[in-house]
Design an enzyme around this catalytic site. Sequence first.
Site, PDB file in Angstrom:
ATOM      1  N   TYR A  59      -7.553 -19.248  -6.164  1.00 39.52           N
ATOM      2  CA  TYR A  59      -6.799 -20.021  -5.163  1.00 39.52           C
ATOM      3  C   TYR A  59      -7.591 -21.133  -4.492  1.00 39.52           C
ATOM      4  O   TYR A  59      -7.076 -21.815  -3.621  1.00 39.52           O
ATOM      5  CB  TYR A  59      -6.268 -19.077  -4.069  1.00 39.52           C
ATOM      6  CG  TYR A  59      -5.427 -17.952  -4.623  1.00 39.52           C
ATOM      7  CD1 TYR A  59      -4.077 -18.159  -4.893  1.00 39.52           C
ATOM      8  CD2 TYR A  59      -5.981 -16.708  -4.903  1.00 39.52           C
ATOM      9  CE1 TYR A  59      -3.297 -17.138  -5.422  1.00 39.52           C
ATOM     10  CE2 TYR A  59      -5.212 -15.682  -5.437  1.00 39.52           C
ATOM     11  CZ  TYR A  59      -3.870 -15.905  -5.697  1.00 39.52           C
ATOM     12  OH  TYR A  59      -3.112 -14.901  -6.230  1.00 39.52           O
ATOM     13  N   GLU A  98      -7.202  -6.056   0.376  1.00 43.87           N
ATOM     14  CA  GLU A  98      -7.553  -7.484   0.269  1.00 43.87           C
ATOM     15  C   GLU A  98      -6.837  -8.281   1.355  1.00 43.87           C
ATOM     16  O   GLU A  98      -7.389  -9.225   1.921  1.00 43.87           O
ATOM     17  CB  GLU A  98      -7.209  -8.023  -1.117  1.00 43.87           C
ATOM     18  CG  GLU A  98      -7.632  -9.462  -1.320  1.00 43.87           C
ATOM     19  CD  GLU A  98      -7.489  -9.913  -2.770  1.00 43.87           C
ATOM     20  OE1 GLU A  98      -8.463  -9.782  -3.536  1.00 43.87           O
ATOM     21  OE2 GLU A  98      -6.384 -10.376  -3.141  1.00 43.87           O
ATOM     22  N   VAL A 138     -15.646  -2.174  -9.563  1.00 46.84           N
ATOM     23  CA  VAL A 138     -16.372  -1.680 -10.744  1.00 46.84           C
ATOM     24  C   VAL A 138     -15.928  -2.371 -12.037  1.00 46.84           C
ATOM     25  O   VAL A 138     -16.672  -2.401 -13.019  1.00 46.84           O
ATOM     26  CB  VAL A 138     -16.199  -0.149 -10.883  1.00 46.84           C
ATOM     27  CG1 VAL A 138     -14.791   0.223 -11.394  1.00 46.84           C
ATOM     28  CG2 VAL A 138     -17.256   0.440 -11.797  1.00 46.84           C
ATOM     29  N   PHE A 195     -16.583   1.998  -6.501  1.00 45.84           N
ATOM     30  CA  PHE A 195     -15.646   3.104  -6.738  1.00 45.84           C
ATOM     31  C   PHE A 195     -15.291   3.137  -8.207  1.00 45.84           C
ATOM     32  O   PHE A 195     -14.928   2.109  -8.791  1.00 45.84           O
ATOM     33  CB  PHE A 195     -14.388   2.931  -5.878  1.00 45.84           C
ATOM     34  CG  PHE A 195     -14.643   3.232  -4.433  1.00 45.84           C
ATOM     35  CD1 PHE A 195     -15.361   2.350  -3.647  1.00 45.84           C
ATOM     36  CD2 PHE A 195     -14.193   4.413  -3.875  1.00 45.84           C
ATOM     37  CE1 PHE A 195     -15.634   2.629  -2.314  1.00 45.84           C
ATOM     38  CE2 PHE A 195     -14.461   4.707  -2.537  1.00 45.84           C
ATOM     39  CZ  PHE A 195     -15.183   3.822  -1.758  1.00 45.84           C
ATOM     40  N   HIS A 208     -12.022 -16.258  -3.510  1.00 48.66           N
ATOM     41  CA  HIS A 208     -11.266 -15.819  -4.684  1.00 48.66           C
ATOM     42  C   HIS A 208     -11.156 -16.981  -5.686  1.00 48.66           C
ATOM     43  O   HIS A 208     -10.814 -18.107  -5.290  1.00 48.66           O
ATOM     44  CB  HIS A 208      -9.877 -15.371  -4.236  1.00 48.66           C
ATOM     45  CG  HIS A 208      -9.129 -14.576  -5.262  1.00 48.66           C
ATOM     46  ND1 HIS A 208      -8.719 -15.117  -6.446  1.00 48.66           N
ATOM     47  CD2 HIS A 208      -8.736 -13.284  -5.274  1.00 48.66           C
ATOM     48  CE1 HIS A 208      -8.082 -14.181  -7.149  1.00 48.66           C
ATOM     49  NE2 HIS A 208      -8.084 -13.060  -6.459  1.00 48.66           N
ATOM     50  N   GLY A 265     -10.979   7.989 -11.585  1.00 43.39           N
ATOM     51  CA  GLY A 265     -10.116   8.127 -12.764  1.00 43.39           C
ATOM     52  C   GLY A 265     -10.694   7.333 -13.927  1.00 43.39           C
ATOM     53  O   GLY A 265     -11.912   7.313 -14.156  1.00 43.39           O
TER      54      GLY A 265
END
Length: 301
Positions: free
Chosen positions: A183, A250, A159, A68, A180, A71
């Site tokens: 963590y 998420e 992106v 994605f 991730h 904007g």
Amino acid sequence: MVLTVLTALTNCLCFSLKYSQPSIVKGRTDVVAVTPWLAPIVWEGTFNPVLLDSIYKPKKISIAVTVFAVGKYIMFLKNFLETAEQHFFVGFNVHVYVFTDRPKEVPEVKMADGRQLTVRLVPSSKRWQEISARRMELIQKLIDEQLRKNSDYIFCLDVDSKFHDRWGTESLGGLVAVIHPGYYLDNRSKFPYERRSASKAYVADGEGDFYYCGGAFGGILEEVYLLASTCRFNFEEDAKNGIEAAWQEESHLNRYMWINKPSKVLSPEYLWQDFKARNPEVKTIRFSGVIKNYADIRPNV
Ligand code: 5GW
Ligand code: MN
């Protein structure tokens, strides 16, 4: 029988490949390479890329990617696409689907044979939460309308990131999640799961395996379809109840992966963060989130 043998031979080029002998007692000892439910955790040094490619090559697989760029996030697309050409499934069929409200600003990036890009128009939105809410819906629609015809696997990637090293066939699986980078050394009580039981993304204290990234996930079409439709449904249920999960999709993804264990887990090599120093167990960074100036890129919220 003869037929079976022939099929087996043509299905894998590895029989003609010379590679170092695998061992079941020697390997990496500084990281864990398998989950307690026996899914591989992919780290550098735990797989042979040439061998893996030789297994997948004759299968003529196609990999779809969704990204994605709504904007101002369009500014990240060029780097994403150019580095994907260098590192993401090189030599395989890759179809990148770019979802954007600025089709004219999609950069021209030369793609190798067997690789292509399609632009899908999405409405602009002032609130990211709306884009985010629709991301799963759009992935679901894309699978329904397009992918079942032409793709075997799908990866859904942020992106604002770029590739630095190989991301290839070692990452393929039924349901694929990425750990991730922020963590993985922490106790699960520190994971930023959604902790309010009113939310459909709720993960209770003492629950949860890992904290996974919202910025990269994938797998076979049907698994990702189930993930996207479940997360979308739960997201919308929350919205109806006037609740928004701590880290939006998420959080929903993490809840989903707790209930539906991923069949392959990618180490934080597969989504590092550029502002983070590299830890010693991270021997290579394959894909990372770039440093961004939030004031410049995000719409006013
Ligand atoms: C994200 C946050 C606040 C406001 C807008 C956005 C936003 C995200 C946007 O305006 N346009 C857009 O295309 N996105 C997509 O969502 C990008 O693919 C982006 O990589 C992804 C996730 O948002 P990120 O990267 O800002 O989230 P973090 O958690 O990686 O910082
Ligand atoms: Mn991101």
